[in-house]
Each structure stands twice: as structure tokens, then as C-alpha cells.
Write a protein that holds these residues in place. Structure first.
Motif, PDB file in Angstrom:
ATOM      1  N   VAL A   7     -11.711  20.392   5.113  1.00  0.00           N
ATOM      2  CA  VAL A   7     -11.517  19.374   6.137  1.00  0.00           C
ATOM      3  C   VAL A   7     -12.200  18.082   5.706  1.00  0.00           C
ATOM      4  CG1 VAL A   7     -11.652  18.842   8.594  1.00  0.00           C
ATOM      5  CG2 VAL A   7     -11.714  21.221   7.845  1.00  0.00           C
ATOM      6  N   GLY A   8     -11.458  16.989   5.724  1.00  0.00           N
ATOM      7  CA  GLY A   8     -12.050  15.692   5.460  1.00  0.00           C
ATOM      8  C   GLY A   8     -12.663  15.137   6.726  1.00  0.00           C
ATOM      9  N   ASP A  93      -9.026  10.733  -3.370  1.00  0.00           N
ATOM     10  CA  ASP A  93      -9.264  11.439  -4.634  1.00  0.00           C
ATOM     11  C   ASP A  93     -10.066  12.716  -4.409  1.00  0.00           C
ATOM     12  OD1 ASP A  93      -7.938   9.453  -5.996  1.00  0.00           O
ATOM     13  OD2 ASP A  93      -9.766   8.358  -6.540  1.00  0.00           O
ATOM     14  N   ALA A  94     -11.084  12.636  -3.560  1.00  0.00           N
ATOM     15  CA  ALA A  94     -11.920  13.803  -3.303  1.00  0.00           C
ATOM     16  C   ALA A  94     -11.106  14.942  -2.701  1.00  0.00           C
ATOM     17  CB  ALA A  94     -13.070  13.426  -2.366  1.00  0.00           C
ATOM     18  N   LEU A  95     -10.284  14.631  -1.722  1.00  0.00           N
ATOM     19  CA  LEU A  95      -9.509  15.673  -1.059  1.00  0.00           C
ATOM     20  C   LEU A  95      -8.408  16.223  -1.959  1.00  0.00           C
ATOM     21  CD1 LEU A  95      -9.331  14.176   2.540  1.00  0.00           C
ATOM     22  CD2 LEU A  95     -10.741  16.093   1.743  1.00  0.00           C
ATOM     23  N   LEU A  96      -7.849  15.383  -2.814  1.00  0.00           N
ATOM     24  CA  LEU A  96      -6.849  15.874  -3.761  1.00  0.00           C
ATOM     25  C   LEU A  96      -7.476  16.830  -4.764  1.00  0.00           C
ATOM     26  CD1 LEU A  96      -4.681  12.698  -4.439  1.00  0.00           C
ATOM     27  CD2 LEU A  96      -4.110  14.691  -3.053  1.00  0.00           C
ATOM     28  N   VAL A 106      -7.102  19.762   5.611  1.00  0.00           N
ATOM     29  CA  VAL A 106      -6.882  19.307   6.987  1.00  0.00           C
ATOM     30  C   VAL A 106      -7.520  17.936   7.161  1.00  0.00           C
ATOM     31  CG1 VAL A 106      -7.197  19.862   9.434  1.00  0.00           C
ATOM     32  CG2 VAL A 106      -6.991  21.713   7.747  1.00  0.00           C
ATOM     33  N   VAL A 107      -6.772  16.999   7.718  1.00  0.00           N
ATOM     34  CA  VAL A 107      -7.282  15.654   7.951  1.00  0.00           C
ATOM     35  C   VAL A 107      -6.875  15.192   9.342  1.00  0.00           C
ATOM     36  CG1 VAL A 107      -7.251  14.969   5.513  1.00  0.00           C
ATOM     37  CG2 VAL A 107      -5.227  14.580   6.926  1.00  0.00           C
ATOM     38  N   GLY A 121      -3.407   7.076   8.901  1.00  0.00           N
ATOM     39  CA  GLY A 121      -4.274   6.426   7.933  1.00  0.00           C
ATOM     40  C   GLY A 121      -3.791   6.610   6.510  1.00  0.00           C
ATOM     41  N   SER A 122      -4.239   5.736   5.620  1.00  0.00           N
ATOM     42  CA  SER A 122      -3.820   5.798   4.218  1.00  0.00           C
ATOM     43  C   SER A 122      -4.310   7.071   3.539  1.00  0.00           C
ATOM     44  CB  SER A 122      -4.333   4.571   3.466  1.00  0.00           C
ATOM     45  OG  SER A 122      -5.749   4.505   3.520  1.00  0.00           O
ATOM     46  N   VAL A 123      -5.478   7.585   3.958  1.00  0.00           N
ATOM     47  CA  VAL A 123      -5.987   8.823   3.373  1.00  0.00           C
ATOM     48  C   VAL A 123      -5.059   9.986   3.704  1.00  0.00           C
ATOM     49  CG1 VAL A 123      -7.865  10.506   3.393  1.00  0.00           C
ATOM     50  CG2 VAL A 123      -8.384   8.056   3.347  1.00  0.00           C
TER      51      VAL A 123
END
Length: 290
Positions: A7-8, A93-96, A106-107, A121-123
């Protein structure tokens, strides 16, 4: 190595709602939860100096956000094992990177840095486009996030392009004890005249008949493997994205598939973009194998 639900988190209310959803999902699947806060602080301040640097408060903030998210997850589902990490990277990058070994990422629908008025959001969009595992963007009201509708909605496309998403949706319906609404939208030619059904009761050579046959083919394998899941197949005339957005108001999760383009991430269709921005419930984007 055991997979986790990743989860981000960034301290926004949207990310905390994502923690709620993920904690429930982890409890259902018996998986650990991994909370990730992405920050570039370590690139600019060496690890040895972080607590004495002017930006030491950035690390303190990150720790506080993760602590709050961990407490929220524990309060919601005390039995879920939870770990947390501050990663010195851009959030996308971190979540990828995390997606390589994750059961899902999950975001929230928007972060605290999103431009006012943005629907996603862009993320969230970047992770949904490039992740190597299913991505869930948590949207919708509390009823949907809490799973009160007891219904999973599956958007079914061409049988050869949707099998992984179909399997994912059946699994979700099975572990939740929910009904599965499998919808395949079709469009007829402008000004068409409906062709009557054949005398033997067959659908005839019609867009409706073709859509029904494609839906049946797409569901056949997963249906036979999960007889415990109640499936409600439906073919609907109209644009797929509009049909799914309309029906998402009565669902706990909307599942759509995405094809992978070599070297270019996933091919997010118009339907994927529309539901990620407008659905009234959490959306799972599932990469198609192969």
C-alpha cells in the motif's frame, strides 16, 4: 518468498482509505501488509546525517505517517501482519519496484500532492499503467470500501484478452462470498435492424448473440473451477466505460483487464481510463498474462 499486499501511503485521507481496504483484503487472503512511504530525502541527505540535517523533519514526518497507517491497519484487522518502509525514491518508481514481488499494489485515488480537481492522481495512473501485478485504486464511498454491497463487477472484453482478470474476479468473489456480475458490452451498427432469433431458439447472427457467446466463452474455464461463486452474466448495448461506471455504484470492486505492450507498459484502454477516473467503487486493473 511470501507475497504481500503493498500500500502506498502519504498521509492523505485517500491513502488511509486505501489502508482500510488493503487491511481487509489482507485478512481475507491471509497475506501480510506492506506499507510504503516514498521519499527522496536519502538521495539528498546521507543516511548518517539525516537526523542532524535541516531536512531531518522529513524523515520524522515519514515515520509518523507510517506509524499512523500501521495503527489504522492494526485497529481494523489486528491479525494482519504489517511491515513498513521509507523508500528513497519517487512514489511511482517505488511502487513499481514493489510490484515485482507483490500480490497487488493498492493506492488511493488522489494523494496530498494532487492538483485540485484531478480525478486520479499521477501516481495512481502511473502505477496502474506500469505495474507487474494487479493494481487497486481505492475510490468510492464508505459502503464500497467496506464491502457492504456483496457484489463484484467484472468488465469482460474479448475472451483471449481477459482471462487473468476473469480469474482475479472469481477469486475475489470466492474469498468474499460475493456474487459476481460479469458484464460484456456490445455496440451494434448505427441504424441497424435487429435480426430475429432463429427458429430453433438460437440467438441468430446478431450483435447480441455474438456478445453472449463471447461472454460465455470468457467465463467458461473460471466458472467450472469455481462452482461456489454465483455468477450473473449480462450483455448490455452501449459504450463499455459508461456501462461499467454506471453499474459500479452497486459494487464493492470493479475488475478490468489490461494488455501489456512490450517495453511500453500496459495498454490502458479508454475503458480503463474512464473507470479509474469515474468509478464509484475501488477498481482493480489486472495485467493480462502473455
Amino acid at each position: 518468498m511470501e507475497q504481500s499486499l503493498v500500500v502506498g501511503v502519504d498521509g492523505s485521507e485517500e491513502s488511509l482509505r486505501a489502508v482500510d481496504w488493503a487491511a481487509d483484503e489482507a485478512a481475507l487472503r491471509g497475506l501480510p501488509l506492506r506499507l510504503v512511504y516514498a521519499s527522496l530525502w536519502e538521495h539528498y541527505e546521507g543516511a548518517a546525517y539525516v537526523y542532524s540535517s535541516p531536512n531531518a523533519s522529513d524523515r520524522a514526518l515519514a515515520d509518523a505517517i507510517l506509524d499512523a497507517a500501521g495503527e489504522r491497519a492494526h485497529s481494523r484487522n489486528p491479525g494482519v501482519r504489517t511491515t513498513a518502509a521509507v523508500l528513497p525514491q519517487e512514489p511511482t518508481d517505488a511502487l513499481l519496484n514493489e510490484s515485482d514481488g507483490a500480490a497487488a499494489v493498492v493506492v488511493g485515488s488522489r494523494g496530498r500532492g494532487s492538483i485540485k480537481g484531478m480525478l486520479l492522481g499521477s501516481v495512481g495512473l502511473g502505477v496502474a499503467s506500469w505495474a507487474r501485478c494487479p493494481v487497486v485504486v481505492v475510490r468510492g464511498d464508505r459502503s464500497a470500501v467496506d464491502g457492504r454491497h456483496e457484489r463484484i463487477l467484472l468488465g469482460v472484453g474479448h475472451p483471449d484478452r481477459n482471462s487473468t482478470a476473469v480469474e482475479f474476479a472469481f477469486r475475489e468473489a470466492g474469498i468474499r462470498g460475493s456474487a459476481l456480475d460479469a458484464v460484456h458490452a456490445w455496440r451494434g451498427p448505427v441504424g441497424r435492424r435487429t435480426v430475429p432469433a432463429a427458429a430453433d431458439g438460437a440467438a441468430g447472427d446478431t450483435p447480441e448473440g455474438t456478445a453472449a457467446a463471447e461472454l460465455d466463452e470468457a467465463l467458461r474455464a473460471a466458472r467450472s473451477g469455481r462452482p461456489d461463486v454465483t455468477v450473473r452474466p449480462d450483455t448490455v448495448e452501449g459504450p463499455t466505460h459508461r456501462v461499467l461506471v454506471d453499474r459500479s455504484a452497486a459494487a464493492d470492486l470493479l475488475v478490468v483487464g489490461a494488455r501489456r505492450n512490450k517495453g511500453l507498459g500496459l495498454q490502458l484502454s479508454r475503458t480503463c481510463h474512464a473507470v479509474l477516473h469515474h468509478a464509484a467503487c475501488p477498481v482493480a486493473v489486472v495485467p493480462q498474462r502473455g
